[in-house]
Write an enzyme that holds these catalytic residues in place. Structure first.
Site, PDB file in Angstrom:
ATOM      1  CG  HIS A 100     -18.149   4.169  -4.026  1.00  0.00           C
ATOM      2  ND1 HIS A 100     -16.842   4.244  -3.645  1.00  0.00           N
ATOM      3  CD2 HIS A 100     -18.783   3.509  -3.033  1.00  0.00           C
ATOM      4  CE1 HIS A 100     -16.678   3.654  -2.476  1.00  0.00           C
ATOM      5  NE2 HIS A 100     -17.843   3.186  -2.076  1.00  0.00           N
ATOM      6  CG  ASP A 103     -15.981   6.936  -5.920  1.00  0.00           C
ATOM      7  OD1 ASP A 103     -16.503   7.620  -5.033  1.00  0.00           O
ATOM      8  OD2 ASP A 103     -15.668   5.727  -5.782  1.00  0.00           O
ATOM      9  CG  ASP A 308     -10.234   3.354   5.100  1.00  0.00           C
ATOM     10  OD1 ASP A 308     -10.323   2.200   5.538  1.00  0.00           O
ATOM     11  OD2 ASP A 308     -11.218   3.983   4.647  1.00  0.00           O
TER      12      ASP A 308
END
Ligand code: XLS
Ligand code: CA
Ligand code: CA
Length: 437
Positions: A100, A103, A308
């Site tokens: 992203h 990030d 996740d």
């Protein structure tokens, strides 16, 4: 500076090896189903979970050091993350990464400063890519974290937020193109709603499509030849996410004429949150010609949220790889480990162990999926199950010659249909016998 100090270059040693820093099943150069394993699997590192997430949860602070040895300057930290990421990928033999915008580069005080930081980091990462040969699988924009996105991004009630989202996507896409990325992802983020009492759903959906249409137009005009993806997810952060599941997204893409530029990025944990299996979501994408990429992770069957976790479930990976092989494999897509270590697994060594188990799980999934296809019993059973459509009245149906009248006449003239068993348990036995031999 070396960050993963205890982690050597990870090599394939086979299932008999008891060395923790070794692959037991993943052998990138081994040819399976006509291609090298590494080219089938196209593993990618997720920048956010691997290099940014520090293990905080609603009850506790970060447990993992993400200051990279006590750094405080945000751009220095950003460069250290890149160094650590490329070190890890090189040691693991991972050839792709995903990011992203926020990030890879810290947000500045103004939009202009954020943009400057982003492109400074793009240059830095470009150098690392040239040194290592590692490539970008896909990029995306984080249009959900900051307060300005509290009511959504493209689906916000506030037009200034729509504009801000578009501006962020433009830069994230430019960064993706600059780094030679093969895909660009739209994950819903806060594109959904909490209550209809304050929501104009029709306008929100039209606006979501408007932003995607603008993105395609801009990206293609800049020469982007890769795939745009939508990543379905049914809940979290909003109660009703517009991209609920693969079928919902496909209906949306077709309604707004986006289905020739977009494919789906299917995440395992999002499939199970939607009440589907992972392989179901992959099959829906495949049969609609929109299979694109995969976020490889897993949820916890006892928890109802997006945990996740790194994938370790071999039966699930096998069923997923069967779908990937049936879709003809990845073109621009790959297997992105959108997965994070548990909060208690706080060391750099744990990150390496997590990738090793994830890569081994998918390697084994690929090997077993190929064995199932070569064994042929399951495919043969399915083919035979539908054989009534290859002749007689069935052939008339699939070739478009049948009408309600002709089918009534047929039914009047023939006895009650004779059923055959679906043999689910027999097939599950075959699956197990191949998996555990
Ligand atoms: C969140 C999503 C996200 C996307 C990229 O649940 O998985 O990380 O993959 O924005
Ligand atoms: Ca994801
Ligand atoms: Ca997720």
């Amino acid at each position: 500076m070396e960050y993963f100090k205890n982690v050597p270059k990870i090599k394939y040693e086979g299932p008999e090896s008891d060395r923790p820093f070794a692959f037991k099943y993943y052998d990138g150069e081994r040819v399976v189903a006509g291609k090298k394993m590494k080219d089938h699997l196209r593993f990618a590192m997720s920048w956010w979970h691997t290099l940014c997430a520090g293990g905080s949860d609603p009850f506790g602070v970060e447990t993992m050091d993400r200051s990279y040895g006590g750094l405080t300057d945000p751009m220095e930290i950003a460069r250290a993350k890149a160094d650590a990421g490329f070190e890890l990928m090189t040691k693991l033999g991972i050839e792709f990464f995903c990011f992203h915008d926020v990030d890879i580069a810290p947000e500045g005080k103004t939009f202009a400063e954020s943009k400057e930081n982003l492109f400074a980091m793009v240059e830095y990462i470009k150098g690392k890519m040239a040194e290592t040969g590692i490539k970008l699988l896909w990029g995306t924009a984080n249009n959900f974290g900051a307060p300005r996105f509290m009511h959504g991004a493209a689906t916000s009630c506030n037009a200034d937020t729509f504009a801000y989202s578009a501006a962020k996507i433009k830069n994230a896409l430019d960064a993706t193109i600059e780094l030679g990325g093969q895909g660009y992802v739209f994950w819903g983020g806060r594109e959904g709603y909490e209550t209809l009492l304050n929501t104009d759903m029709a306008l929100e959906l039209d606006n979501m499509a408007r932003l995607m249409q603008m993105t395609v137009k801009y990206g293609r005009s800049k020469g982007f030849k890769g795939d745009f993806y939508v990543e379905p997810k049914p809940k979290e952060p909003t109660k009703h996410q517009y991209d609920f599941d693969a079928a919902t997204v496909i209906g949306f893409l077709r309604k707004y004429g986006l289905d020739s530029d977009f494919k789906l990025n299917i995440e395992a944990n999002h499939a199970t949150l939607a009440g589907h299996t992972f392989e179901h979501e992959l099959a829906v994408a495949r049969v609609n010609g929109l299979f694109g990429s995969v976020d490889a992770n897993q949820g916890d069957p006892n928890l109802g949220w997006d945990t996740d976790q790194f994938p370790s479930d071999v039966p699930s990976a096998t069923l997923a790889m069967l779908e990937v092989l049936r879709a003809g494999g990845f073109t621009n897509g790959g297997l992105n480990f959108d997965a994070k270590v548990r909060r208690g697994s706080y060391t750099f060594d744990d990150i390496a162990y997590a990738y090793i188990v994830g890569m081994d799980t998918y390697a084994l999934g690929l090997i077993k999926a190929d064995e199932i296809i070569r064994d042929g019993r399951i495919d043969k059973f399915v083919k035979n199950r539908y054989s009534s459509y290859t002749k007689g009245i069935g052939k008339d149906i699939v070739e478009g010659r049948a009408t309600l009248e002709s089918l009534e006449k047929y039914t009047l003239e023939n006895p009650e249909p004779v059923m055959e068993s679906g043999r689910q348990e027999y097939l599950e036995g075959i699956f197990n016998s191949i998996l555990y031999r």
